[in-house]
Design an enzyme around this catalytic site. Structure first.
Site, PDB file in Angstrom:
ATOM      1  N   CYS A   1       0.789  -1.553   0.153  1.00  0.00           N
ATOM      2  CA  CYS A   1       0.128  -0.141   0.082  1.00  0.00           C
ATOM      3  C   CYS A   1       0.618   0.963  -0.419  1.00  0.00           C
ATOM      4  CB  CYS A   1      -0.993   0.337   1.228  1.00  0.00           C
ATOM      5  SG  CYS A   1      -0.105  -0.366   2.797  1.00  0.00           S
TER       6      CYS A   1
ATOM      7  N   GLN B   1       1.350   4.818   8.442  1.00  0.00           N
ATOM      8  CA  GLN B   1       0.463   4.342   8.294  1.00  0.00           C
ATOM      9  C   GLN B   1      -0.185   4.228   9.198  1.00  0.00           C
ATOM     10  OE1 GLN B   1       4.302   2.119   6.220  1.00  0.00           O
ATOM     11  NE2 GLN B   1       2.469   1.251   6.321  1.00  0.00           N
TER      12      GLN B   1
ATOM     13  N   HIS C   1      -3.183   6.338   4.667  1.00  0.00           N
ATOM     14  CA  HIS C   1      -1.282   6.715   4.949  1.00  0.00           C
ATOM     15  C   HIS C   1      -1.045   7.746   4.831  1.00  0.00           C
ATOM     16  CE1 HIS C   1      -1.449   2.366   5.453  1.00  0.00           C
ATOM     17  NE2 HIS C   1      -0.808   1.834   5.328  1.00  0.00           N
TER      18      HIS C   1
END
Ligand code: NAP
Ligand code: 3JN
Length: 339
Positions: A132, A159, A245
């Site tokens: 991600c 994150q 994030h």
């Protein structure tokens, strides 16, 4: 009528799998049959797709027979074992784990950056979905690299706990409640309390002092951008945010470009939303990016410490663009152009 496809979701009961089902539905993916797979623990469960209850099947031999595409998000060991079998049974795998990402025969794809690499699915029947934190960074860096060749990237991540799964979301919520009620705070998922804290430790530590998450950002960025000469260093930090994030990114380009050049190229870039108006307090934040599929970018400015440096701030929904949406976008191109 447009062609329809038989799609399996392996890890369907998980945080990412569930969002994959949501993305397939939202994007109206042309599905003639949806097969939901999970572990023995989910025997008897059903999940909702387009208002219908779909039974969850236990992953096993024959699970992928008759399927065209299989979206995997059941962890690395499940992907390692089952992705080659899924291909043998006839399904092209789009895998969300790190198991196959660095295999030279497996394409690692972010559709906005390297959709052409999907053609390599024929090597092993597997297309890997990046981490991600890498995905949202390359969506923004890809167009800048094309403009002025990026030589070096220094990134620090912030994150969200949803990257660790549902149990981590519950842990943060429980800790906040305990703090509010004056009770002792417990932690199981993370090595320390995450509420009112941050933890500079994501995935395991490697011999070089970096974490595995940080090394994923280094190696995956080079592979997706098709340029192993790009130098990347990363520090990955877990913060008490649920979805989204964030990343502070500093780049050095081969030729000098201005913040205005960067804004101009990013304003046109697919998958990017420019939110860069500090005078009006407009900059990307997780609460705004959560639930969206775009990567938000702002705080674009000249690095005052070096001529060819630019600083940026990026935010994206880690479960959507960082995992499920990216995988479904890959499946869309795969089916449209290759199957
Ligand atoms: P999660 O909420 O814990 O869900 C895990 C899923 O995998 C569940 O559906 C679980 O089924 C299934 N599963 C686990 N072991 C299995 C087995 N042996 N056989 C069949 N199914 C099995 O985790 P998550 O947050 O969704 O993440 C899942 C995976 O996605 C991660 O391990 C990671 O590889 C990947 N991921 C990637 C990114 C990214 O950056 N692209 C981000 C997050 C996650 P049961 O419910 O039956 O246990
Ligand atoms: O922690 C995050 O924010 C992202 C987590 C990703 C993740 C979690 C468990 C296993 C991964 C991944 O996608 O790299 C894996 C994995 O290695 O498959």
């Amino acid at each position: 009528m447009a062609k329809q496809y038989r799609v399996a979701v392996c890890g369907a009961t998980g945080a990412v799998g569930n969002q994959m089902i949501g993305c397939l539905e939202e994007r109206n993916f042309p599905i003639s049959e949806l097969r939901l797979l999970a572990s023995e623990r989910s025997r008897g469960k059903t999940l909702t797709y387009k208002g219908e209850q779909v039974p969850v099947q236990v992953l096993g031999q024959g699970s992928f027979k008759g399927m065209d595409v299989a979206l995997f998000s059941a962890g690395g060991s499940t992907s390692e074992q089952w992705a080659p079998l899924a291909w043998k049974e006839g399904a092209v795998v789009v895998d969300n784990s790190s198991a196959w990402r660095m295999d030279p025969d497996v394409p690692l794809v972010v559709p906005e950056v390297n959709p052409q690499d999907i053609a390599q699915y024929k090597n092993k029947g597997i297309i890997a979905n990046p981490n991600c934190s890498t995905i949202q960074m390359v969506v923004v860096l890809g167009p800048i690299h094309n403009l002025a060749r990026i030589e070096r990237v220094v990134v620090s991540t912030y994150q969200a706990v949803s990257g660790t799964g549902q149990k981590a979301i519950v842990e943060l919520q429980d800790q906040l409640k305990a703090l509010y009620e004056g009770r002792p705070v417990e932690h199981k998922v993370y090595p320390y309390q995450i509420a009112m804290n941050l933890i500079p430790h994501i995935d395991v530590f490697k011999d070089n002092g970096y974490t595995k998450e940080e090394m994923k950002m280094v190696l995956e960025t080079q592979k997706i951008m098709g340029d192993s000469s790009i130098k990347v260093t990363a520090t990955c930090v877990r913060v008490p945010v649920v979805y989204g994030h964030s990343e502070a990114v500093n780049i050095t380009t081969a030729r000098q470009i201005s913040p205005e050049d960067v804004r101009r190229v990013l304003a046109q870039a697919p998958g990017v939303k420019l939110v860069d108006d500090p005078a009006n307090k407009r900059y990307p934040m997780p609460l705004e990016a959560a639930g969206q599929d775009l990567t938000y970018v702002g705080r674009i400015r000249q690095d005052i410490s070096q001529e060819r440096g630019i600083d940026l701030w990026l935010v994206a929904d880690n479960i959507r663009k960082g995992a499920a949406t990216n995988a479904v976008q890959i499946a869309e191109i795969l089916t449209r152009d290759y199957l």
